[in-house]
Design a protein around this motif. Structure first.
Motif, PDB file in Angstrom:
ATOM      1  N   TYR A 178     -90.070 -18.580  51.377  1.00 28.86           N
ATOM      2  CA  TYR A 178     -88.994 -17.759  50.846  1.00 28.86           C
ATOM      3  C   TYR A 178     -88.306 -17.035  52.001  1.00 28.86           C
ATOM      4  O   TYR A 178     -88.879 -16.867  53.081  1.00 28.86           O
ATOM      5  N   ASP A 179     -87.067 -16.624  51.749  1.00 23.41           N
ATOM      6  CA  ASP A 179     -86.311 -15.820  52.692  1.00 23.41           C
ATOM      7  C   ASP A 179     -86.192 -14.425  52.064  1.00 23.41           C
ATOM      8  O   ASP A 179     -85.496 -14.253  51.059  1.00 23.41           O
ATOM      9  N   PRO A 180     -86.873 -13.411  52.630  1.00 26.32           N
ATOM     10  CA  PRO A 180     -86.882 -12.103  51.978  1.00 26.32           C
ATOM     11  C   PRO A 180     -85.526 -11.426  51.907  1.00 26.32           C
ATOM     12  O   PRO A 180     -85.318 -10.537  51.085  1.00 26.32           O
ATOM     13  N   LEU A 181     -84.585 -11.847  52.747  1.00 25.29           N
ATOM     14  CA  LEU A 181     -83.252 -11.245  52.729  1.00 25.29           C
ATOM     15  C   LEU A 181     -82.299 -11.938  51.760  1.00 25.29           C
ATOM     16  O   LEU A 181     -81.209 -11.430  51.485  1.00 25.29           O
ATOM     17  N   LYS A 182     -82.702 -13.101  51.247  1.00 24.20           N
ATOM     18  CA  LYS A 182     -81.792 -13.878  50.405  1.00 24.20           C
ATOM     19  C   LYS A 182     -82.364 -14.262  49.046  1.00 24.20           C
ATOM     20  O   LYS A 182     -81.595 -14.537  48.115  1.00 24.20           O
ATOM     21  N   ASP A 183     -83.680 -14.314  48.911  1.00 24.21           N
ATOM     22  CA  ASP A 183     -84.297 -14.897  47.726  1.00 24.21           C
ATOM     23  C   ASP A 183     -84.730 -13.903  46.651  1.00 24.21           C
ATOM     24  O   ASP A 183     -85.368 -14.298  45.666  1.00 24.21           O
ATOM     25  N   PHE A 184     -84.417 -12.618  46.837  1.00 23.51           N
ATOM     26  CA  PHE A 184     -84.817 -11.617  45.843  1.00 23.51           C
ATOM     27  C   PHE A 184     -83.651 -10.695  45.508  1.00 23.51           C
ATOM     28  O   PHE A 184     -82.798 -10.413  46.352  1.00 23.51           O
ATOM     29  N   ASP A 185     -83.651 -10.221  44.278  1.00 20.63           N
ATOM     30  CA  ASP A 185     -82.774  -9.118  43.892  1.00 20.63           C
ATOM     31  C   ASP A 185     -83.578  -7.842  44.074  1.00 20.63           C
ATOM     32  O   ASP A 185     -84.665  -7.687  43.497  1.00 20.63           O
ATOM     33  N   LEU A 186     -83.069  -6.941  44.883  1.00 21.64           N
ATOM     34  CA  LEU A 186     -83.786  -5.715  45.190  1.00 21.64           C
ATOM     35  C   LEU A 186     -83.587  -4.690  44.072  1.00 21.64           C
ATOM     36  O   LEU A 186     -82.468  -4.484  43.611  1.00 21.64           O
ATOM     37  N   ILE A 187     -84.675  -4.063  43.662  1.00 24.08           N
ATOM     38  CA  ILE A 187     -84.609  -3.072  42.589  1.00 24.08           C
ATOM     39  C   ILE A 187     -84.684  -1.653  43.159  1.00 24.08           C
ATOM     40  O   ILE A 187     -83.750  -0.876  43.037  1.00 24.08           O
ATOM     41  N   THR A 188     -85.793  -1.327  43.830  1.00 20.44           N
ATOM     42  CA  THR A 188     -85.920   0.007  44.429  1.00 20.44           C
ATOM     43  C   THR A 188     -87.101   0.062  45.383  1.00 20.44           C
ATOM     44  O   THR A 188     -88.077  -0.690  45.205  1.00 20.44           O
ATOM     45  N   VAL A 189     -87.001   0.903  46.395  1.00 20.15           N
ATOM     46  CA  VAL A 189     -88.180   1.289  47.167  1.00 20.15           C
ATOM     47  C   VAL A 189     -88.873   2.362  46.335  1.00 20.15           C
ATOM     48  O   VAL A 189     -88.266   3.381  46.004  1.00 20.15           O
ATOM     49  N   ALA A 190     -90.117   2.104  45.958  1.00 19.19           N
ATOM     50  CA  ALA A 190     -90.810   2.996  45.035  1.00 19.19           C
ATOM     51  C   ALA A 190     -91.339   4.252  45.727  1.00 19.19           C
ATOM     52  O   ALA A 190     -90.991   5.371  45.354  1.00 19.19           O
ATOM     53  N   VAL A 191     -92.201   4.050  46.725  1.00 20.89           N
ATOM     54  CA  VAL A 191     -92.822   5.178  47.427  1.00 20.89           C
ATOM     55  C   VAL A 191     -92.917   4.861  48.908  1.00 20.89           C
ATOM     56  O   VAL A 191     -92.830   3.700  49.325  1.00 20.89           O
ATOM     57  N   GLN A 192     -93.125   5.889  49.700  1.00 20.23           N
ATOM     58  CA  GLN A 192     -93.372   5.707  51.115  1.00 20.23           C
ATOM     59  C   GLN A 192     -94.348   6.786  51.592  1.00 20.23           C
ATOM     60  O   GLN A 192     -94.502   7.828  50.945  1.00 20.23           O
ATOM     61  N   ALA A 193     -95.002   6.510  52.704  1.00 15.76           N
ATOM     62  CA  ALA A 193     -95.899   7.489  53.315  1.00 15.76           C
ATOM     63  C   ALA A 193     -96.011   7.173  54.789  1.00 15.76           C
ATOM     64  O   ALA A 193     -96.027   5.997  55.185  1.00 15.76           O
ATOM     65  N   PRO A 194     -96.093   8.188  55.630  1.00 19.42           N
ATOM     66  CA  PRO A 194     -96.275   7.920  57.048  1.00 19.42           C
ATOM     67  C   PRO A 194     -97.687   7.432  57.326  1.00 19.42           C
ATOM     68  O   PRO A 194     -98.594   7.607  56.502  1.00 19.42           O
ATOM     69  N   ASN A 195     -97.864   6.813  58.466  1.00 17.74           N
ATOM     70  CA  ASN A 195     -99.204   6.535  58.941  1.00 17.74           C
ATOM     71  C   ASN A 195     -99.693   7.755  59.703  1.00 17.74           C
ATOM     72  O   ASN A 195     -98.916   8.651  60.046  1.00 17.74           O
ATOM     73  N   PHE A 235     -81.583   0.192  49.144  1.00 13.04           N
ATOM     74  CA  PHE A 235     -82.746  -0.625  49.472  1.00 13.04           C
ATOM     75  C   PHE A 235     -82.340  -1.763  50.409  1.00 13.04           C
ATOM     76  O   PHE A 235     -83.029  -2.055  51.394  1.00 13.04           O
ATOM     77  N   ALA A 236     -81.215  -2.410  50.147  1.00 12.60           N
ATOM     78  CA  ALA A 236     -80.758  -3.524  50.977  1.00 12.60           C
ATOM     79  C   ALA A 236     -80.513  -3.081  52.421  1.00 12.60           C
ATOM     80  O   ALA A 236     -80.911  -3.774  53.372  1.00 12.60           O
ATOM     81  N   THR A 237     -79.880  -1.938  52.588  1.00 10.60           N
ATOM     82  CA  THR A 237     -79.636  -1.415  53.938  1.00 10.60           C
ATOM     83  C   THR A 237     -80.944  -1.095  54.633  1.00 10.60           C
ATOM     84  O   THR A 237     -81.147  -1.440  55.808  1.00 10.60           O
ATOM     85  N   PHE A 238     -81.856  -0.466  53.913  1.00 14.73           N
ATOM     86  CA  PHE A 238     -83.158  -0.098  54.466  1.00 14.73           C
ATOM     87  C   PHE A 238     -83.968  -1.341  54.846  1.00 14.73           C
ATOM     88  O   PHE A 238     -84.575  -1.393  55.924  1.00 14.73           O
TER      89      PHE A 238
END
Length: 319
Positions: free
Chosen positions: A105-122, A296-299
């Motif tokens: 798959y191509d992650p930039l072309k093969d999906f419709d992006l919905i949302t970044v759900a959560v994030q956390a630093p390392n 999400f797409a920009t990110f």
């Protein structure tokens, strides 16, 4: 002209009806990792709220393997009708494409992006008995002992591995990467002082930091973590350009009807922001994002390019 307008009106009416009717059957949230991890937790936290809001069962299906790419490939091939979504970490979307040859798959072309759900630093952690008290201590040691300080990770190409690589690139140092088959065994050996350090997700090691079994030296966020307010950021510790977040996101097979995509995005962001769900996340250091598909797409593109550079600079492979 009248025929064209009529056709457009019919099409818009059908699209609206589809949005109003969706979902008409149970919806599967595919998690491309084993049960029990952070991504699985995110999926299972929102499914009851989605079921409640939308009137159809939302189910979690774990399809683990190949650093998440088996589950991602499955969703790419699923019908784009709103019955299947992928809840995934950043790995399959912005890291694996630079490490795995012949990806299906191509992650930039093969999906419709919905949302970044959560994030956390390392967070850079060392065993409780480590002589290293600060990031400066680690850098000084590595400069005097090139390639000797061991850094555990959950596997080659993982977020914790690449954060260590970025840290070395930004500080002009080199450590010894020790990959494990998952985060749990890496943390176990870290607790037992079998390895010297690790860049772990905050939520994965937060209990061990609070209990005093691990020392936190710095977080990789742009600001301090709410659950570790006494721990400096990497920038505060003197190391710039090591702002790293681990994140989980939701995508669908490419070609989702626009109205369904909009309704899914609205419902999933609302579920993430339900007070009980949000509290569950924030209590362990996860920050709810809930951004738009466009954001999400920009990110994703920024993250894709960034990790590509880190991987190429470090000559990283997973062979």
């Amino acid at each position: 002209m009248k025929k064209l307008l009529g056709a457009l009106a019919i099409g818009m009416a059908a699209c609206l009806a589809h949005a109003q009717e969706w979902p008409q059957k149970p919806v599967t949230l595919v998690v491309p990792f084993p049960a029990g991890g952070s991504t699985d937790m995110v999926a299972r936290a929102i499914t009851p709220k989605l079921t409640e809001k939308l009137g159809q069962p939302f189910l979690v299906d774990n399809k683990a393997g190949a650093t998440g790419t088996i589950g991602a490939t499955f969703v790419k091939r699923a019908p784009a009708d709103g019955s299947t979504f992928l809840v995934t970490s950043l790995g399959p979307l912005v890291i694996a494409p630079h490490l795995i040859k012949g990806l299906q798959y191509d992650p930039l072309k093969d999906f419709d992006l919905i949302t970044v759900a959560v994030q956390a630093p390392n967070v850079l952690v060392v065993p409780a008995g480590s002589p290293h008290k600060t990031v400066a201590d680690v850098i000084a040691y590595e400069k005097k002992n090139t390639g000797k300080m061991t850094f555990a990770s959950s596997g080659n190409g993982s977020s914790d591995h690449l954060t260590a690589e970025l840290f070395w690139q930004q500080t002009g140092t080199t450590g010894l990467h020790v990959p494990y088959k998952g985060g749990a065994p890496a943390i176990t050996d870290l607790l037992g002082a079998q390895v010297d350090a690790s860049f772990q997700n905050v939520n994965a090691v937060f209990p061990h930091i609070k209990s005093g079994k691990l020392k936190a030296l710095a977080v990789t966020g742009e600001k301090r973590s709410p659950v570790l307010p006494e721990v400096p950021t990497m920038a505060e510790a003197g190391v710039k350009n090591v702002e790293v977040y681990s994140w989980q996101a939701i995508v669908a097979p490419k070609g989702l009807p626009p109205a369904v995509r909009a309704k899914a995005s609205e419902a999933m962001v609302a579920a993430l922001n339900e007070p009980a769900v949000k509290q569950q996340f924030t209590a362990i250091g996860l920050e709810v994002v809930g951004n738009t598909p466009a954001q999400f797409a920009t990110f994703q593109k920024q993250e894709f390019d960034r990790w590509k550079k880190v991987i190429e600079t470090g000559k990283i492979t997973i062979d």
